[in-house]
Design an enzyme around this catalytic site. Sequence first.
Site, mmCIF file in Angstrom:
data_model
loop_
_atom_site.group_PDB
_atom_site.id
_atom_site.type_symbol
_atom_site.label_atom_id
_atom_site.label_comp_id
_atom_site.label_asym_id
_atom_site.label_seq_id
_atom_site.Cartn_x
_atom_site.Cartn_y
_atom_site.Cartn_z
ATOM 1 N N CYS A 66 -16.567 -10.912 -24.767
ATOM 2 C CA CYS A 66 -16.045 -10.817 -26.135
ATOM 3 C C CYS A 66 -16.852 -11.825 -26.932
ATOM 4 O O CYS A 66 -18.001 -12.077 -26.587
ATOM 5 C CB CYS A 66 -14.531 -11.083 -26.163
ATOM 6 S SG CYS A 66 -14.015 -12.629 -25.398
ATOM 7 N N ALA A 67 -16.313 -12.405 -27.998
ATOM 8 C CA ALA A 67 -17.123 -13.333 -28.798
ATOM 9 C C ALA A 67 -17.302 -14.680 -28.092
ATOM 10 O O ALA A 67 -18.403 -15.199 -27.996
ATOM 11 C CB ALA A 67 -16.489 -13.530 -30.174
#
EC number: 3.1.3.48
Length: 322
Positions: A66-67
């Site tokens: 994810c980020a």
Amino acid sequence: MSIDIDDDESSDILVRFPAAVRFIDNGLHPQHESGKSGKSEKSETREDGTTATSTSSPKNGVYVHCAMGKSRSVSCVIAYLLYKYPHRFGGKQFIESPASTQQRRITAKEAVNSALQSVRETRPGAEPNSGFMRQLELWWEMGCPADDDGAVERHPIYQKWLYDGMLQEARDMRMAPDAEQIRFEDEVRAEEKEQDDKTVTQNDAKEVRCKKCRRTLATPNFLVSHTPTGQAASSGCAHIFIDTLSWMRPVLEDGALDGRLVCPNSKCGATVGRFAWQGLQCTCKEWVVPAFSLNRSRVDEVSSRPVGSSAIRMPPGRNGSL
Ligand SMILES: [Zn+2]
Ligand SMILES: [Zn+2]
């Protein structure tokens, strides 16, 4: 595979777990992909087959990101670990019974925490947000259902979680929930039972009846525990809390935030308790939210026979008159 979701406590990542864990599993163990059957026997073969699989096909891998690699991706990896290796985290302990709810919550917390610890061994910064942690516990409580993409969505625990979220929103706005959305627990469970018959009744459980006319107000399965020991009420409590039941429909559909609960026997009409969507505090100081409370002085608690025993049912109005 892409899951479009914000790292927000209220985001619903839970409903995406079945697709995510099957994607990860297919990537790591492509040979097992087709013709899967029963889940419980699968978990055994999965547990045993792990080392064999990873040594025989070292090239297989799934990149989950994810980020920040902290909350969303870690949640998916934990969901996968719980699904794939349940025995490492205490094994599946799902039992549907109000009395076991508290115990189930404790074991779910432990299982999720220990899966998080094992992720932290290779990724120390792993830290799903608190909403995702709670959803992982629910995932565990459900028994990690991943037979198809809709497996979570159909699950009673998920349905209840959505409902509780809706009630929370209504409470935040200091409003009663919409009449059509109110969930009457006796009706919901009657439907669920058609699919899956597993009624659990404690032997010492008491049924609650109107003191005036002896109409049954709640059977043991609909008592809501509120004391730390998981009992429906300690003997000193003035309230007996129960689920939202269909006999309350007329008063709840009026849309009031709180009010009196009246015996559903139209010839009786005695006030038997109160309800409050915002919750009530029991005399033992515990808060119950939302609260549907029977006043102990207005009701009788009667031992009810376990399901399956040959209880003799008296015609209405004749109970106790012999
Ligand atoms: Zn009555
Ligand atoms: Zn109490």
